[in-house]
Design an enzyme around this catalytic site. Structure first.
Site, PDB file in Angstrom:
ATOM      1  N   ARG A   1      -4.452   7.512   3.730  1.00 34.33           N
ATOM      2  CA  ARG A   1      -3.369   7.221   2.918  1.00 34.33           C
ATOM      3  C   ARG A   1      -2.208   8.361   2.069  1.00 34.33           C
ATOM      4  NH1 ARG A   1      -3.550   1.015   1.024  1.00 34.33           N
ATOM      5  NH2 ARG A   1      -3.562   1.350  -1.409  1.00 34.33           N
TER       6      ARG A   1
ATOM      7  N   MET B   1      -7.587   3.132   8.879  1.00 36.87           N
ATOM      8  CA  MET B   1      -6.666   0.986   8.491  1.00 36.87           C
ATOM      9  C   MET B   1      -5.708   0.556   9.469  1.00 36.87           C
ATOM     10  SD  MET B   1      -5.483   2.355   4.856  1.00 36.87           S
ATOM     11  CE  MET B   1      -6.746   2.136   3.241  1.00 36.87           C
TER      12      MET B   1
ATOM     13  N   THR C   1       4.993   1.979   5.461  1.00 39.19           N
ATOM     14  CA  THR C   1       4.060   1.326   5.655  1.00 39.19           C
ATOM     15  C   THR C   1       3.078   2.749   6.319  1.00 39.19           C
ATOM     16  OG1 THR C   1       2.359   0.091   6.741  1.00 39.19           O
ATOM     17  CG2 THR C   1       4.411   0.060   7.569  1.00 39.19           C
TER      18      THR C   1
ATOM     19  N   TYR D   1      -8.447   5.219   0.952  1.00 44.18           N
ATOM     20  CA  TYR D   1      -7.209   5.835   0.691  1.00 44.18           C
ATOM     21  C   TYR D   1      -7.146   7.180   0.412  1.00 44.18           C
ATOM     22  CZ  TYR D   1      -6.642   1.431  -1.657  1.00 44.18           C
ATOM     23  OH  TYR D   1      -6.046  -0.219  -2.804  1.00 44.18           O
TER      24      TYR D   1
ATOM     25  N   GLY E   1       0.682  -1.487   0.300  1.00 39.76           N
ATOM     26  CA  GLY E   1       0.133   0.191  -0.024  1.00 39.76           C
ATOM     27  C   GLY E   1       0.868   1.706  -0.137  1.00 39.76           C
TER      28      GLY E   1
ATOM     29  N   ASP F   1       0.694   1.391   8.524  1.00 38.56           N
ATOM     30  CA  ASP F   1       0.163   0.798   9.077  1.00 38.56           C
ATOM     31  C   ASP F   1       0.864   0.986  10.695  1.00 38.56           C
ATOM     32  OD1 ASP F   1      -2.128  -0.295   7.884  1.00 38.56           O
ATOM     33  OD2 ASP F   1      -1.224  -2.004   7.674  1.00 38.56           O
TER      34      ASP F   1
HETATM   35  O1  F6P Z   1      -0.398  -0.946   3.127  1.00 35.22           O
HETATM   36  C1  F6P Z   1      -1.624  -1.462   4.526  1.00 35.22           C
HETATM   37  C2  F6P Z   1      -2.804  -1.020   4.135  1.00 35.22           C
HETATM   38  O2  F6P Z   1      -2.743   1.023   3.540  1.00 35.22           O
HETATM   39  C3  F6P Z   1      -4.029  -1.079   5.396  1.00 35.22           C
HETATM   40  O3  F6P Z   1      -4.307  -0.205   6.203  1.00 35.22           O
HETATM   41  C4  F6P Z   1      -4.677  -1.895   4.735  1.00 35.22           C
HETATM   42  O4  F6P Z   1      -5.573  -3.067   5.139  1.00 35.22           O
HETATM   43  C5  F6P Z   1      -4.356  -2.028   3.087  1.00 35.22           C
HETATM   44  O5  F6P Z   1      -3.600  -1.519   3.085  1.00 35.22           O
HETATM   45  C6  F6P Z   1      -5.158  -2.321   2.558  1.00 35.22           C
HETATM   46  O6  F6P Z   1      -5.144  -2.333   1.227  1.00 35.22           O
HETATM   47  P1  F6P Z   1      -5.246  -2.719  -0.711  1.00 35.22           P
HETATM   48  O7  F6P Z   1      -5.039  -1.560  -1.137  1.00 35.22           O
HETATM   49  O8  F6P Z   1      -4.432  -3.591  -1.663  1.00 35.22           O
HETATM   50  O9  F6P Z   1      -6.316  -3.480  -0.363  1.00 35.22           O
END
Ligand code: F6P
Length: 418
Positions: free
Chosen positions: A296, A186, A138, A293, A12, A140
């Site tokens: 992030r 998230m 990340t 999204y 991500g 997370d």
């Molecule tokens: O990279 C971490 C993250 O943002 C998590 O918090 C979230 O659950 C996940 O990616 C979502 O992933 P994707 O965009 O692949 O669905």
């Protein structure tokens, strides 16, 4: 210097991963090293889909510092063990050999640290001299050893600010309208982003009034009692719910049913469930939000500390690689809370790969619904400082789009079979 450096983004993306990319390219340029970037992470490396970053101007590379998303594309693609996926590893080394790639920087989370580690081992086994460095990122914030992960400080800031602002809104209307506001964040199995929401309020009556952490099993009755008591005392209630919240049996409250290449369940959509529960059992009018999204990618409200970390790991990643430090990751080491001080240290990738750092018990208040003073001490420096992008006359941020010109292929086409 002889040879090229390959950079790739994985997992991500974050508001500042491109700042790391910019720092990688700028540092390599200072050392006279050409940087190729794999399109869509390791997938591009396997397909020999390699972008020549030397075709980008210095201004375009500098603009990566304030542009969210992943400028070269990222991926969720897992390489299995060396025994199970030998052909893919061999292909990677073949691509490295064909393009004289002597340094590989993989910018990702714990799964990517694992991939980097394996590639470093295969290089050795196949007699090809490549130095592999994992570069952390990340939202997370769940990487081991490093004090925090680039990307987290900005999502933490976005979350704390959003909870603060939305709660002012809820408070204004609560007497005759919405009484409960639920926001989902998230973070998968770790409650770092949920904890960051706690920065929005300093006393019991300030929002957020309830935080639902993935580290604490959801207790429906206790939760509802808490919401009711808050509404009766304060007049309204803000609830922060982590996407990774589980019931007492360990099942995610919301799991959309799909799994990614790493086997992770796709989470999301717990906020409406919690809000509906409040409505059904307590009868309160609610609103819920799922920033998803937005959180992030929110570069407009990035944390300056986070941006500094993102740049520092990019620069250190190149320096470590050029110094031949194979299978390491530049980690952020906190040396003091107040004043906040930190430095970068190389740590072995083996200590980071596949580990998941959860929120420590001491960061969650005794009732399980808030954060402690220790959590605040940890979190506050990470959201400090503003680093606004430049804005244009149209009122929008001036984000860059790179040309992403690919280098000529030298090998036969490669199809990534399932
Ligand atoms: O990279 C971490 C993250 O943002 C998590 O918090 C979230 O659950 C996940 O990616 C979502 O992933 P994707 O965009 O692949 O669905």
């Amino acid at each position: 210097m002889q040879g090229k450096l390959l950079y790739a983004q994985s997992g991500g993306v974050t508001a500042v991963i491109n700042a790391t990319a910019g720092a990688v390219i700028e540092t390599a340029r200072k050392h006279g090293v050409r940087v190729l970037a794999a399109r869509n992470g390791i997938i591009g490396a396997l397909r020999e889909d390699l972008i020549d970053t030397s075709k980008e101007s210095a201004a375009a590379i500098a603009a990566l510092r304030h542009t969210p998303g992943g400028a070269f594309g990222s991926c969720r693609f897992k390489l299995k063990s060396i025994e199970q996926d030998r052909a893919r590893y061999e292909r990677l080394i073949e691509v490295f050999r064909a393009h004289d790639i002597r340094w590989f920087l993989y910018n990702g989370g714990n799964d990517s640290a694992d991939t980097s580690l394996k590639i470093s081992q295969v290089g050795k086994a196949l007699g090809y001299d490549v130095t592999v460095v994992g570069v952390p990122k990340t939202v997370d914030n769940d990487l081991a050893v490093t004090d925090c992960c680039p990307g987290f400080g900005s999502v933490a800031k976005y979350t704390a600010v959003s909870v603060l602002e939305a709660s002012l809104d809820v408070a204004s209307m609560a007497e005759s309208s919405t009484k409960v506001f639920v926001i989902e964040v998230m973070g998968r199995h770790a409650g770092w982003i949920a904890a960051a929401a706690g920065l929005a309020g300093k006393s019991a009556d300030e929002a957020p009034h309830v935080i639902l952490f993935p580290e604490i099993a959801f207790d429906e009755d206790a939760f509802l009692a808490r919401v009711r008591a808050t509404v009766e005392r304060v007049g309204w209630c803000t609830v922060v719910v982590s996407e990774g919240v589980r019931d007492k049996e360990g099942r995610f409250l919301s799991e959309v049913g799909t799994r990614d290449a790493f086997g992770h369940a796709q989470l999301g959509g717990v906020a409406p469930l919690v809000a509906q529960l409040v409505k059904d059992r307590l009868g309160y009018k609610y609103h819920w939000a799922l920033p998803d999204y937005l959180q992030r990618s929110a570069r407009h409200i990035a944390s300056k500390t986070d941006l500094d970390h993102a740049c520092a790991v990019g620069k250190a990643g190149v320096e470590l690689a050029l110094a031949g430090r194979n299978a390491v990751m530049p980690a952020i080491i906190r040396t003091s809370d107040a004043p906040y001080r930190w430095k970068i240290e190389a740590v072995p990738l083996a200590r980071v790969a596949n580990h998941e750092k959860k929120l420590p018990k001491g960061f969650i208040s005794r009732d399980g619904y808030g954060i402690t003073a220790a959590a605040r001490r940890y979190l506050e420096p990470l959201v400090r400082g503003e680093a606004s992008p430049p804005y244009g006359r149209d009122g929008l941020p001036k984000y860059v789009r790179l040309k992403n010109i690919v280098v000529a292929r030298k090998l036969p086409e490669y199809v990534i079979a399932d």
